[in-house]
Design a protein around this motif. Structure first.
Motif, mmCIF file in Angstrom:
data_model
loop_
_atom_site.group_PDB
_atom_site.id
_atom_site.type_symbol
_atom_site.label_atom_id
_atom_site.label_comp_id
_atom_site.label_asym_id
_atom_site.label_seq_id
_atom_site.Cartn_x
_atom_site.Cartn_y
_atom_site.Cartn_z
ATOM 1 N N CYS A 5 45.533 51.616 41.066
ATOM 2 C CA CYS A 5 46.670 51.673 40.157
ATOM 3 C C CYS A 5 47.697 52.658 40.718
ATOM 4 O O CYS A 5 47.481 53.284 41.753
ATOM 5 C CB CYS A 5 46.220 52.100 38.760
ATOM 6 S SG CYS A 5 45.702 53.818 38.656
ATOM 7 N N ASP B 4 42.179 51.510 32.894
ATOM 8 C CA ASP B 4 41.773 50.623 33.990
ATOM 9 C C ASP B 4 42.803 49.536 34.317
ATOM 10 O O ASP B 4 42.509 48.341 34.231
ATOM 11 C CB ASP B 4 40.410 49.992 33.645
ATOM 12 C CG ASP B 4 39.723 49.401 34.874
ATOM 13 O OD1 ASP B 4 40.265 49.525 35.985
ATOM 14 O OD2 ASP B 4 38.633 48.812 34.704
ATOM 15 N N CYS B 5 43.982 49.970 34.713
ATOM 16 C CA CYS B 5 45.078 49.025 34.995
ATOM 17 C C CYS B 5 44.831 48.106 36.182
ATOM 18 O O CYS B 5 45.571 47.146 36.358
ATOM 19 C CB CYS B 5 46.395 49.778 35.195
ATOM 20 S SG CYS B 5 47.074 50.394 33.652
ATOM 21 N N VAL B 6 43.869 48.369 37.047
ATOM 22 C CA VAL B 6 43.574 47.381 38.095
ATOM 23 C C VAL B 6 42.294 46.597 37.786
ATOM 24 O O VAL B 6 41.748 45.929 38.657
ATOM 25 C CB VAL B 6 43.474 47.974 39.525
ATOM 26 C CG1 VAL B 6 44.848 48.280 40.075
ATOM 27 C CG2 VAL B 6 42.579 49.190 39.589
ATOM 28 N N ALA B 7 41.840 46.676 36.539
ATOM 29 C CA ALA B 7 40.682 45.877 36.111
ATOM 30 C C ALA B 7 39.469 46.103 37.012
ATOM 31 O O ALA B 7 38.727 45.183 37.315
ATOM 32 C CB ALA B 7 41.047 44.387 36.056
ATOM 33 N N VAL C 173 36.689 47.527 36.440
ATOM 34 C CA VAL C 173 35.365 47.352 35.824
ATOM 35 C C VAL C 173 34.941 45.885 35.863
ATOM 36 O O VAL C 173 33.758 45.566 35.812
ATOM 37 C CB VAL C 173 35.350 47.884 34.372
ATOM 38 C CG1 VAL C 173 36.027 46.923 33.395
ATOM 39 C CG2 VAL C 173 33.940 48.209 33.910
#
Lengths: 81, 356, 412
Positions: free
Chosen positions: C161, C208-211, C213
């Motif tokens: 991110c 978690d803006c870049v996913a 997880v």
């Protein structure tokens, strides 16, 4: 006894060549086969022996769902059939 | 030939950072969304950076990139970035230039938005533009859905942000499985074996080895030099087609679209959630996929009407219960909705907590 | 130019039209014109016309090029070969126009002029060129300081991110970790030797803006251990309606701190008496809800680092997984030795034990968490499970008895 660098390169090349068309081998399969035949071989040497085969163009990496080390050949998808 | 350069990795990011970011790196204090698509971040020093965010088609051309560069050169000292959802962000320090960026974007057809409680850009895969195993196109469906939901891209009208993603087959190279609304291309039939082609194009042992479920066997008639597929084991991943172009997995009539809803990745209030099957099949209907567009709009509207403040789609559905979700959205419940894959039991109801 | 009556219907409407854009270059690029032609055919036939190419690449690499061939080469010779080039993006996707223009120049000369900004993994995707253009394109890219990203059974291009570059919530320097990880694992990115792909994604906070997880084998998510920083005057300003909630990005003009924030706190660790906001930080699970709603009043603490989670992947083969916690907290300071060593250990354990096309998360499930933890040198921690097991099938090993006899909890 551990193989010399040059012997190791040829040993790996033969593994790939003999499997061609029958089984696709991954880099790790090659390492395991080398260590089985020569338990005292340094793993890092195997890594760089594969690199030498690839850099020289004698072998190529392929990707068919997983990545394999193969002898360069014309694949089905590139043929006009 | 000059010596080949390899393994240098990407340029280091600091080459591309505007001075205000270099000066205030790690020292940002807060941000505000001034209007849909326009953010300001304020540093502890009081310095400010404005970001004007606009949507792109993701599938773009160098002409588009050059146009975007022209805007950044004119107003942003040449600094810009892209977001994880394929939006472009123009970065500037002079607030008076925001209007110029907005005008230039308008002329170019770049819509501003994707901030706050909006429907941001749809992340998606390649579809018929470039992929060999898709059930559907990607860019065309995304264009059709975004045209329809356009009012939600440039506004903050929804109870929370809504993230939509599209993957054109179940391999999900877009990893859409944690999206508020996931559009998924589905094959519904195993690959068809082109025996005559296969013998010329494919290696039989490696083709057999390519199947992750072990569904491919040598053809019992050895003279045919081909393979057969155990239909019941096949889950339509297309890996055999990756290996062997004589095993196309697509079917023009039966392929289509499924919708999964309620996923998220943020930890806000509730933990990250998977998207779950809402609509198991919609027809594959180019160029505008009206059935898909309509179904998504309906889910989005029902969510907007029914959700509490700050509730994501998945939180809304969990609160009202899936049986209510199907009722509210008028979606028939089918055998396909009930999990019977590997971890199915996790999804069965073991309580009296349900509604009629 | 091919006639494209179906695609033409995608030129109207307010959202940017990729068809309009493609037509701009179709006049000067035969490949773009033929791409439109074959796409129109797919819209008519409702099937794809691409075949996978598994062998093309640049010399020495097994990554970065995805081969594609058309199944209608006579009709669309301009896209008979239409290979993809993955160009490793700069961390955080920041560019200068000069850099972008240089990339455009290379791609105008050596490819279709069509690209993705960006692909799912994070790379800039140059979409469509012929086999003979791959080496010259690669040479031009490296001469300008760019390199190819990962593909195949390799370390994939790490992504992150925006992090500390422009976000007040980032609990570690995501862009630096992303860059350093990319550099550290160059050999493994370009020479695929893992059982399958391995993705690293770095998010600065639990939003978690870049996913990460959901789609990284190694998810690195920023977190703080100490107290949320509170500006009580700003809290009052939110309650009084002087500051809009969520930075102004919601339909709600005014925040009711009790109803909107403290009552929705998942651990009920906050209270608001109309004037003062109190947080029992020891019981905060850092979900970010309160911070996201009141960015001018609340900020993460200052004792920051990252949680490492491992194992997520898309559904192939056992069903989709999300990453689970393996290290609840790790300090994240350059040169990140502890992180690099752990990732290296994980690669080694997985390469040794993984089957072809088995992601590390699937291997962990197959062999068990104990085998994993021992294999990579980690101790069991309660943060890694939602609940302990409910069944009685737990077993004891000789080393457990030895540890017990020696008065130790674990093996070491």
């Amino acid at each position: 006894m551990a193989l010399s660098k040059a012997e190791l390169v040829e040993f790996i090349y033969d593994l790939v060549k003999n499997a061609q068309g029958k089984k696709q081998l991954k880099a790790m399969d090659l390492q395991k086969a080398v260590l089985k035949a020569n338990p005292d071989q340094d793993k890092n040497m195997v890594k760089f022996a594969i690199k030498e085969l690839i850099d020289s163009g004698r072998c190529v990496y392929t990707y068919f769902g997983g990545s394999f080390v193969e002898i360069p050949h014309e694949e089905g998808a590139a043929k006009k059939v | 030939m000059a010596e080949r350069i390899t393994d240098i990795g990407p340029p280091k990011f600091d080459k591309f950072l505007p001075p205000v970011i270099k000066d205030n790196y790690g020292k940002w204090k807060y941000h505000e969304i001034l209007e849909p698509g326009v953010l300001v971040h304020v540093a502890e020093s009081g310095a400010k950076i404005y970001s004007v965010r606009g949507g792109s088609g993701r599938l773009v051309t160098t002409d588009f990139i050059k146009d975007v560069c022209d805007i950044a050169d004119k107003f942003c000292d040449g600094y810009l970035r892209f977001t994880s959802r394929n939006n472009v962000e123009f970065l500037l320090t002079d607030q008076s230039k925001i209007a110029g960026v907005k005008d230039a974007c308008k002329k170019m057809g770049i819509p501003l938005g994707a901030t706050g409680h909006s429907v941001s850009n749809i992340v998606h895969t390649q579809g018929w533009v470039h992929c060999h195993t898709p059930a559907i196109d990607a860019s065309g469906i995304v264009k059709s859905v975004m045209d329809d939901l356009f009012e939600y891209f440039g506004s903050h009208k929804l109870p929370a942000q809504v993230r939509i993603a599209l993957a054109c087959c179940l391999n999900m190279c877009g990893a859409v499985h944690c999206s508020d609304i996931a559009i998924l291309g589905i094959h519904r039939t195993p690959p068809k074996v082109a025996h005559e082609k296969l013998r010329h194009l494919c290696e039989i042992p490696t083709t057999i080895a390519s199947c992750p479920t072990g569904a491919i066997r040598p053809h019992p008639d050895k003279s045919i030099k081909s393979v057969v597929i155990n239909d019941e084991r096949c889950m339509y991943c297309g890996n055999c087609y990756t290996m062997c172009p004589a095993l196309p997995v697509f079917d023009a009539q039966k392929g289509g679209v499924a919708l999964l809803v309620g996923g998220k990745v943020s930890n806000s209030k509730t933990p990250p959630m998977f998207s779950k099957l809402a609509v198991p099949y919609l027809p594959n209907n180019p160029p505008r996929w009206p059935e898909v567009v309509g179904a998504i709009r309906k889910i989005l509207i029902k969510y907007a009407e029914g959700a509490n403040k700050w509730e994501r789609v998945g939180e809304w559905v969990e609160r009202i219960g899936w049986e209510k979700f199907f009722e509210v959205c008028d979606i028939p419940f089918t055998f396909q909705h009930i999990d019977d894959y590997r971890w199915a039991y996790d999804t069965y109801r073991t309580s009296m907590h349900f509604k009629f | 130019m091919h006639k494209t009556p179906l695609l033409d219907q995608l030129e109207s409407g307010p959202w940017p039209s990729f068809i309009k854009d493609l037509k701009r270059v179709a006049g000067r690029k035969k490949s773009a014109a033929d791409l439109l032609g074959v796409l129109e055919r797919s819209y008519k036939d409702k099937i794809t016309h691409w075949k996978h190419g598994g062998i093309v690449g640049v010399l020495g690499y097994g990554s970065g090029i995805i081969g594609r061939y058309i199944d209608l080469p006579e009709e669309f010779p301009g896209v008979e070969h239409f290979h993809t080039v993955r160009v490793n993006q700069p961390a955080g996707w920041f560019y200068t126009t000069q850099a972008l223009r240089e990339l455009c120049e290379i791609w105008d000369e050596h490819g279709s002029s069509i690209l993705n900004v960006h692909g799912s993994t994070g790379d800039m995707i140059f979409l469509g060129t012929t086999t003979d253009q791959l080496e010259p394109c690669f040479a031009k890219l490296t001469a300008k300081g760019w390199d190819l990203g990962g593909s195949g059974s390799a370390m994939r291009t790490p992504s992150c991110c925006v992090g500390k570059a422009r976000c007040e919530w980032s609990c570690y320097d995501t862009m630096d970790l992303c860059y350093q990880t990319t550099q550290h694992f160059q050999f493994d990115m370009h020479r695929p030797s893992f059982p399958y792909k391995f993705k690293v994604k770095c998010s600065g906070c639990p939003n978690d803006c870049v996913a990460s997880v959901a789609r990284a084998d190694m998810s690195v998510i920023g977190v703080w251990k100490d107290d949320i920083r509170i500006d009580q005057a700003a809290v009052a300003a939110y309650q009084g309606g002087e500051i809009k909630p969520r930075g102004g990005g919601s339909p709600y003009a005014k925040l009711d701190v009790k109803a909107d924030v403290t009552d929705l706190c998942p651990t009920a660790c906050m209270s608001f008496d109309g004037k003062k906001l109190s947080i029992d930080n020891k019981n905060c699970n850092h979900c970010m809800h309160c911070i996201s709603l009141m960015p001018q009043a609340l900020r993460p603490g200052t004792e920051t680092g990252a949680t490492l989670l491992l194992g997520s992947h898309a559904p192939i083969l056992e069903g989709a997984q999300m990453s689970w916690v393996i290290v609840p907290f790790m300090e994240m300071e350059a040169p990140y030795d502890e992180f690099m060593e752990l990732v290296g250990n994980i690669h080694e354990w997985w390469s040794e034990n993984g089957k072809n096309r088995e992601r590390v998360g699937e291997l962990m499930l197959r062999l068990g968490m104990r085998a994993f933890l021992k294999g990579v040198g980690l101790e069991p921690v309660p943060q890694s499970v939602k609940t302990p097991r409910a069944n009685p099938f737990f077993f004891w090993h000789a080393e457990d008895f030895e540890a017990e006899a020696a008065g130790r909890k674990y093996i070491k």
